[in-house]
Design an enzyme around this catalytic site. Sequence first.
Site, PDB file in Angstrom:
ATOM      1  N   TYR A  98      29.838 -10.320 -42.752  1.00  8.17           N
ATOM      2  CA  TYR A  98      28.659 -10.266 -43.631  1.00  8.17           C
ATOM      3  C   TYR A  98      27.899  -8.967 -43.378  1.00  8.17           C
ATOM      4  O   TYR A  98      27.471  -8.287 -44.315  1.00  8.17           O
ATOM      5  CB  TYR A  98      27.785 -11.485 -43.333  1.00  8.17           C
ATOM      6  CG  TYR A  98      26.570 -11.626 -44.189  1.00  8.17           C
ATOM      7  CD1 TYR A  98      26.661 -12.017 -45.514  1.00  8.17           C
ATOM      8  CD2 TYR A  98      25.294 -11.389 -43.660  1.00  8.17           C
ATOM      9  CE1 TYR A  98      25.530 -12.164 -46.292  1.00  8.17           C
ATOM     10  CE2 TYR A  98      24.160 -11.537 -44.429  1.00  8.17           C
ATOM     11  CZ  TYR A  98      24.282 -11.930 -45.745  1.00  8.17           C
ATOM     12  OH  TYR A  98      23.144 -12.077 -46.522  1.00  8.17           O
TER      13      TYR A  98
ATOM     14  N   ASP B  57      26.108 -19.290 -29.647  1.00 13.45           N
ATOM     15  CA  ASP B  57      24.698 -18.861 -29.639  1.00 13.45           C
ATOM     16  C   ASP B  57      24.463 -17.741 -30.642  1.00 13.45           C
ATOM     17  O   ASP B  57      23.359 -17.565 -31.141  1.00 13.45           O
ATOM     18  CB  ASP B  57      24.324 -18.307 -28.248  1.00 13.45           C
ATOM     19  CG  ASP B  57      23.721 -19.380 -27.351  1.00 13.45           C
ATOM     20  OD1 ASP B  57      23.354 -20.460 -27.867  1.00 13.45           O
ATOM     21  OD2 ASP B  57      23.616 -19.125 -26.136  1.00 13.45           O
TER      22      ASP B  57
ATOM     23  N   GLY C 258      19.383 -18.830 -55.719  1.00 12.76           N
ATOM     24  CA  GLY C 258      19.247 -18.866 -54.263  1.00 12.76           C
ATOM     25  C   GLY C 258      17.777 -18.958 -53.866  1.00 12.76           C
ATOM     26  O   GLY C 258      16.884 -18.811 -54.711  1.00 12.76           O
TER      27      GLY C 258
ATOM     28  N   HIS D  56      19.198 -15.672 -58.772  1.00 11.75           N
ATOM     29  CA  HIS D  56      17.921 -16.406 -58.897  1.00 11.75           C
ATOM     30  C   HIS D  56      18.029 -17.865 -58.476  1.00 11.75           C
ATOM     31  O   HIS D  56      17.030 -18.535 -58.289  1.00 11.75           O
ATOM     32  CB  HIS D  56      17.420 -16.315 -60.343  1.00 11.75           C
ATOM     33  CG  HIS D  56      18.217 -17.150 -61.302  1.00 11.75           C
ATOM     34  ND1 HIS D  56      19.491 -16.793 -61.701  1.00 11.75           N
ATOM     35  CD2 HIS D  56      17.943 -18.338 -61.906  1.00 11.75           C
ATOM     36  CE1 HIS D  56      19.954 -17.726 -62.525  1.00 11.75           C
ATOM     37  NE2 HIS D  56      19.035 -18.670 -62.667  1.00 11.75           N
TER      38      HIS D  56
ATOM     39  N   THR E 189      14.468 -10.620 -42.506  1.00 14.53           N
ATOM     40  CA  THR E 189      14.852 -11.372 -41.318  1.00 14.53           C
ATOM     41  C   THR E 189      15.372 -12.755 -41.738  1.00 14.53           C
ATOM     42  O   THR E 189      15.601 -13.002 -42.923  1.00 14.53           O
ATOM     43  CB  THR E 189      13.628 -11.503 -40.386  1.00 14.53           C
ATOM     44  OG1 THR E 189      14.055 -12.091 -39.177  1.00 14.53           O
ATOM     45  CG2 THR E 189      12.533 -12.358 -41.009  1.00 14.53           C
TER      46      THR E 189
ATOM     47  N   LYS F 140      26.888  -5.887 -45.932  1.00 17.31           N
ATOM     48  CA  LYS F 140      25.489  -5.521 -46.186  1.00 17.31           C
ATOM     49  C   LYS F 140      25.216  -4.061 -45.829  1.00 17.31           C
ATOM     50  O   LYS F 140      24.416  -3.396 -46.484  1.00 17.31           O
ATOM     51  CB  LYS F 140      24.556  -6.469 -45.431  1.00 17.31           C
ATOM     52  CG  LYS F 140      24.513  -7.867 -46.031  1.00 17.31           C
ATOM     53  CD  LYS F 140      23.946  -7.815 -47.435  1.00 17.31           C
ATOM     54  CE  LYS F 140      23.840  -9.165 -48.105  1.00 17.31           C
ATOM     55  NZ  LYS F 140      23.365  -9.058 -49.496  1.00 17.31           N
TER      56      LYS F 140
ATOM     57  N   SER G 114      20.160  -7.833 -44.582  1.00 17.92           N
ATOM     58  CA  SER G 114      19.889  -8.875 -43.597  1.00 17.92           C
ATOM     59  C   SER G 114      19.719  -8.226 -42.235  1.00 17.92           C
ATOM     60  O   SER G 114      20.273  -7.148 -41.973  1.00 17.92           O
ATOM     61  CB  SER G 114      21.088  -9.826 -43.567  1.00 17.92           C
ATOM     62  OG  SER G 114      21.218 -10.419 -42.296  1.00 17.92           O
ATOM     63  N   SER G 115      19.002  -8.902 -41.345  1.00 15.20           N
ATOM     64  CA  SER G 115      18.781  -8.331 -40.011  1.00 15.20           C
ATOM     65  C   SER G 115      20.074  -8.281 -39.189  1.00 15.20           C
ATOM     66  O   SER G 115      20.124  -7.621 -38.156  1.00 15.20           O
ATOM     67  CB  SER G 115      17.715  -9.127 -39.261  1.00 15.20           C
ATOM     68  OG  SER G 115      18.077 -10.486 -39.189  1.00 15.20           O
ATOM     69  N   CYS G 116      21.130  -8.959 -39.650  1.00 12.76           N
ATOM     70  CA  CYS G 116      22.384  -8.931 -38.879  1.00 12.76           C
ATOM     71  C   CYS G 116      23.137  -7.609 -39.020  1.00 12.76           C
ATOM     72  O   CYS G 116      24.175  -7.408 -38.398  1.00 12.76           O
ATOM     73  CB  CYS G 116      23.285 -10.103 -39.236  1.00 12.76           C
ATOM     74  SG  CYS G 116      23.987  -9.972 -40.861  1.00 12.76           S
TER      75      CYS G 116
ATOM     76  N   HIS H  98      21.652 -22.409 -42.253  1.00 13.09           N
ATOM     77  CA  HIS H  98      21.044 -21.715 -41.122  1.00 13.09           C
ATOM     78  C   HIS H  98      20.301 -22.732 -40.254  1.00 13.09           C
ATOM     79  O   HIS H  98      20.201 -23.905 -40.594  1.00 13.09           O
ATOM     80  CB  HIS H  98      20.098 -20.621 -41.622  1.00 13.09           C
ATOM     81  CG  HIS H  98      20.821 -19.427 -42.144  1.00 13.09           C
ATOM     82  ND1 HIS H  98      20.971 -19.171 -43.484  1.00 13.09           N
ATOM     83  CD2 HIS H  98      21.457 -18.422 -41.501  1.00 13.09           C
ATOM     84  CE1 HIS H  98      21.664 -18.053 -43.639  1.00 13.09           C
ATOM     85  NE2 HIS H  98      21.982 -17.578 -42.460  1.00 13.09           N
TER      86      HIS H  98
END
Length: 314
Positions: free
Chosen positions: A139, A272, A17, A15, A167, A143, A110-112, A182
Amino acid sequence: MNYQLDGKRVWVAGHRGMVGGATARRLASEGCEVITAGRDVVDLTRQSEVEAFLKDARLDAIVMAAAKVGGILANDTKPAEFLYENLMIEANIVAAAHENDVDRFLFLGSSCIYPKFAPQPIPEDALLTGPLEATNEWYAIAKIAGIKLAQAYRKQYGRDYISAMPTNLYGPGDNFDLQSSHVMPAIIRKAHQAKLNGDKTITVWGTGTPRREFLHAEDCADALVFLLKSYSGYEHVNVGSGEDVTILELTQLVCEVVGFEGEIVHDLSKPDGTPRKLMSADRLRGMGWAPRIGLREGIAQTYDWFLANQERWQ
Ligand code: GDP
């Protein structure tokens, strides 16, 4: 599915975060009893502490927003921490949730998790169809294991455990430390500093050409509550805005909002990362959910929060 949250005891792990905090606030407005526990109460990487906490907590549901997170540089330079801590946290919580008969569990990924060269926009079924992006594979692997844990407990024990893949998130409560943050908070802080200093330039990492999708943390929290109430299923669900911008476009927009008019220069010694990771929003849209906070408005609100809290990073 119609899961009633009213009167339920819901633990938001993580909580403190950005997304955990937003989710705890959003859940409070649903009439649930929101349970929180700081690191001083329970260290989530320690199995015995998680077991003891869950035994006493008498929970109905858990939102798993606790994770070791960070931007591209932090991920790339601390692979052991990102893999180990995230695996431990999620395995400890899922196992203890099952042991203590917690009915509903929402895992946040996560989208990764998707392959580096997944089709764009990325549909949920692109998972595990190709190699990951190297800068954050540690990571991502953790996930992916979390999604599989929720699926395994559903398959073997019939538990109603689900997963959502947000995302790139931003908003009040974000981390503005330039080494570990980020891109969004980094650019906001750099543009603000450049304006104060009267600098002629602002430096962004990489070429500026990668495309990223952004969602405000409060929109994400709203989507998570929506899923908790209405979704039960084996497959994870993407949570995004359905739109992406280049890092250069993002930087231009942030500079406009902050009021910095100098030139944008590129630090090509920095990575990148993946060229694009726009997730398909079709599934969640099809269920009837859509985001409300536009990018410009969200950046302005996040900048205001940074201005009010910037001493934390001085
Ligand atoms: P990613 O989405 O996992 O790649 O994580 P980030 O949000 O850290 O980075 C997104 C993109 O923004 C990458 O292409 C970075 O190189 C780029 N970027 C440009 N300037 C910055 C910066 O100052 N900090 C961070 N973290 N990323 C930046």
